[in-house]
Design a protein around this motif. Structure first.
Motif, PDB file in Angstrom:
ATOM      1  N   ASN A  31     -42.114  -8.684 -24.428  1.00  8.36           N
ATOM      2  CA  ASN A  31     -43.441  -9.280 -24.267  1.00  8.36           C
ATOM      3  C   ASN A  31     -43.528 -10.119 -23.002  1.00  8.36           C
ATOM      4  N   THR A  32     -42.458 -10.840 -22.688  1.00  7.49           N
ATOM      5  CA  THR A  32     -42.455 -11.642 -21.471  1.00  7.49           C
ATOM      6  C   THR A  32     -42.535 -10.753 -20.237  1.00  7.49           C
ATOM      7  N   MET A  33     -41.785  -9.660 -20.242  1.00  7.76           N
ATOM      8  CA  MET A  33     -41.822  -8.738 -19.107  1.00  7.76           C
ATOM      9  C   MET A  33     -43.233  -8.217 -18.850  1.00  7.76           C
ATOM     10  N   VAL A  34     -43.893  -7.793 -19.908  1.00  6.79           N
ATOM     11  CA  VAL A  34     -45.175  -7.090 -19.771  1.00  6.79           C
ATOM     12  C   VAL A  34     -46.330  -8.046 -19.503  1.00  6.79           C
ATOM     13  N   PHE A  35     -46.419  -9.110 -20.297  1.00  6.58           N
ATOM     14  CA  PHE A  35     -47.620  -9.954 -20.256  1.00  6.58           C
ATOM     15  C   PHE A  35     -47.644 -10.931 -19.085  1.00  6.58           C
ATOM     16  N   THR A  36     -46.581 -10.973 -18.300  1.00  4.78           N
ATOM     17  CA  THR A  36     -46.627 -11.713 -17.034  1.00  4.78           C
ATOM     18  C   THR A  36     -46.768 -10.776 -15.836  1.00  4.78           C
ATOM     19  N   HIS A  37     -46.377  -9.520 -16.022  1.00  7.27           N
ATOM     20  CA  HIS A  37     -46.349  -8.568 -14.917  1.00  7.27           C
ATOM     21  C   HIS A  37     -47.737  -8.012 -14.610  1.00  7.27           C
ATOM     22  N   ILE A  38     -48.517  -7.725 -15.629  1.00 11.75           N
ATOM     23  CA  ILE A  38     -49.846  -7.131 -15.408  1.00 11.75           C
ATOM     24  C   ILE A  38     -50.747  -8.066 -14.598  1.00 11.75           C
ATOM     25  N   PRO A  39     -50.850  -9.367 -14.940  1.00 14.46           N
ATOM     26  CA  PRO A  39     -51.681 -10.252 -14.100  1.00 14.46           C
ATOM     27  C   PRO A  39     -51.216 -10.324 -12.650  1.00 14.46           C
ATOM     28  N   SER A  40     -49.907 -10.251 -12.423  1.00 17.04           N
ATOM     29  CA  SER A  40     -49.410 -10.313 -11.040  1.00 17.04           C
ATOM     30  C   SER A  40     -49.872  -9.100 -10.247  1.00 17.04           C
ATOM     31  N   SER A  41     -49.939  -7.941 -10.887  1.00 18.17           N
ATOM     32  CA  SER A  41     -50.397  -6.729 -10.196  1.00 18.17           C
ATOM     33  C   SER A  41     -51.890  -6.806  -9.880  1.00 18.17           C
ATOM     34  N   LEU A  42     -52.662  -7.358 -10.790  1.00 15.88           N
ATOM     35  CA  LEU A  42     -54.094  -7.528 -10.534  1.00 15.88           C
ATOM     36  C   LEU A  42     -54.323  -8.477  -9.360  1.00 15.88           C
ATOM     37  N   LEU A  43     -53.509  -9.513  -9.269  1.00 18.26           N
ATOM     38  CA  LEU A  43     -53.640 -10.441  -8.142  1.00 18.26           C
ATOM     39  C   LEU A  43     -53.304  -9.768  -6.815  1.00 18.26           C
ATOM     40  N   MET A  44     -52.313  -8.878  -6.806  1.00 15.37           N
ATOM     41  CA  MET A  44     -51.971  -8.190  -5.566  1.00 15.37           C
ATOM     42  C   MET A  44     -53.114  -7.311  -5.079  1.00 15.37           C
ATOM     43  N   ILE A  45     -53.844  -6.711  -6.004  1.00 16.04           N
ATOM     44  CA  ILE A  45     -55.006  -5.908  -5.610  1.00 16.04           C
ATOM     45  C   ILE A  45     -56.039  -6.787  -4.910  1.00 16.04           C
ATOM     46  N   THR A  46     -56.214  -8.022  -5.400  1.00 15.03           N
ATOM     47  CA  THR A  46     -57.180  -8.916  -4.748  1.00 15.03           C
ATOM     48  C   THR A  46     -56.715  -9.329  -3.353  1.00 15.03           C
ATOM     49  N   VAL A  47     -55.394  -9.398  -3.136  1.00 11.92           N
ATOM     50  CA  VAL A  47     -54.876  -9.712  -1.801  1.00 11.92           C
ATOM     51  C   VAL A  47     -55.325  -8.654  -0.794  1.00 11.92           C
ATOM     52  N   ALA A  48     -55.322  -7.388  -1.227  1.00  7.74           N
ATOM     53  CA  ALA A  48     -55.698  -6.295  -0.331  1.00  7.74           C
ATOM     54  C   ALA A  48     -57.125  -6.452   0.197  1.00  7.74           C
ATOM     55  N   TYR A  49     -58.003  -7.050  -0.615  1.00  7.24           N
ATOM     56  CA  TYR A  49     -59.421  -7.153  -0.238  1.00  7.24           C
ATOM     57  C   TYR A  49     -59.813  -8.564   0.204  1.00  7.24           C
TER      58      TYR A  49
END
Length: 396
Positions: free
Chosen positions: A278-296
């Motif tokens: 649960n720790t692996m998954v529920f911290t990783h997904i928000p980090s990926s969404l933030l990286m998408i915002t960096v692109a824009y």
């Protein structure tokens, strides 16, 4: 000096070197007038060298000796780093990066980490395993953070009179010296780091084989995505998109690694309460969404803030993943399990940068950030579905 202290000290020095070269590599290759496709290929060659070393360590380290293997890997990194500092041709740069396992990820994920991951769990009980990995990764990310600051060395050298490209060559040479320092530290290891009963058998139980097949397949997907998001390519993105150089990028990645380090302690605390998967998954997904915002992001300031938020979450899966892999296999199977999972990760990392460089040159600078982040979200969903029913011993 105990073996654990030696391993942690060497890991710290290694992370200094990795953190510095991860930030410098993209800008250095751009200063050599390599286009994005060539930069991606050179970064990929370095990671391919890491994969080859991981394969050799997995197959032969317990037979040749773990101490000897760690020394050999460090000496090769020193030799390759020296060659990388002197090259000007794309092919030669790729060959030097391969030989020296020059890691454009900006994080220590090389062959030496495989053996560290095998040796450390034997020093503690199951209940302290995740905590030990958390502190080990904290120490590494402190090194990564200081290494990010060291990436500003070319600017300092230019202030002292060095010419532009020469300042980068001297800095890459300093990276090579740090790797030589690791070899010197490994000379202090005792015979206790070797397998207690000699080289283990290569056979694994059917249950372990099933677990390794499942998690290795998933880790390959995650690492392919990570190959799109190496530090070398991210620094190239910031350099090209916003026009910032190593003097700005060094402190930015210093802050990122400090947040990485703090997140490891948070991961250990969280894992005790909600579990490793649960720790692996529920911290990783928000980090990926933030990286998408960096692109824009419309400006460097906004992009840097979003990037730092992402870095506060993205590494929380590292100590939990390491602990989980070591928990679900038998002690005598740990070298193989560590080697296999690292091998598929580094092998997939080696593919990503070349593709990312092609996308950067053929489409846009932001394309690899979006693709890499999307693939990571898919990985997290599949990991949760596949592994939520398989728990570590301390969670049962």
């Amino acid at each position: 000096m105990t073996d654990r202290v030696v391993l942690c000290a060497a890991a710290f020095v290694r992370s200094l070197a990795t953190g510095m070269i991860g930030v410098l590599m993209g800008v250095y290759l751009a200063r050599l007038e390599f286009d994005p496709a060539r930069i991606g290929s050179v970064v990929g060659a370095g990671l391919l060298g890491c994969a080859a070393a991981a394969l050799l360590v997995t197959c032969f380290a317990d037979r040749a000796g773990r101490r000897l293997s760690l020394i050999a890997v460090s000496l090769l990194s020193f030799a390759g780093g020296c060659a990388f500092a002197l090259t000007s041709h794309p092919f030669a740069a790729g060959a030097a990066a391969f030989l020296g396992m020059v890691n454009g990820m900006g994080r220590d994920r090389g062959a030496a980490l495989i053996l560290d991951q095998v040796i450390l769990p034997a020093t503690v009980g199951d209940e302290r395993r995740t905590q030990v990995f958390a502190w080990y990764n904290v120490l590494q990310d402190i090194g990564h953070a200081i290494g990010g600051l060291l990436a500003g060395l070319p600017a300092l050298l230019r202030g002292l009179g060095a010419e532009g490209l020469g300042s980068f060559r001297l800095s890459v040479g300093f990276y090579a010296v740090l790797m030589l320092g690791c070899a010197a530290l490994y000379l202090r290891l005792s015979p206790r780091v070797e397998p207690l009963d000699g080289p283990p058998k290569t056979r694994v139980s059917p249950a372990t084989r099933r677990v390794l097949w499942r998690i290795s397949s998933l880790f390959a997907l995650d690492s392919l995505a990570g190959g799109f998001l190496t530090t070398a390519l991210l620094t190239f993105f910031f350099y090209q998109r916003f026009g910032v150089g190593e003097a700005v990028l060094g402190p930015l990645f210093f802050g990122a690694r400090v947040l990485n380090a703090l997140s490891h302690l948070g991961a250990a605390w969280l894992a005790r309460r909600i579990g490793l998967v649960n720790t692996m998954v529920f911290t990783h997904i928000p980090s990926s969404l933030l990286m998408i915002t960096v692109a824009y992001a419309p400006s460097f300031t906004v992009a840097a803030l979003l990037f730092l938020l992402r870095e506060g979450l993205v590494e929380m899966d590292v100590p939990t993943r390491q602990s989980y892999v070591m928990a679900v296999v038998r002690p005598e199977e740990r070298t193989l399990a560590s080697g296999v999972t690292h091998l598929v990760r580094v092998g997939a990392w080696a593919v990503g940068p070349a593709l990312a460089g092609w996308f950067m040159g053929g489409l846009s600078l932001m394309t690899p950030l979006v693709i890499g982040s999307g693939l990571k979200i898919v990985y997290d969903i599949l990991l949760y579905a596949a592994c939520r029913g398989t728990r570590a011993p301390e969670e049962v």
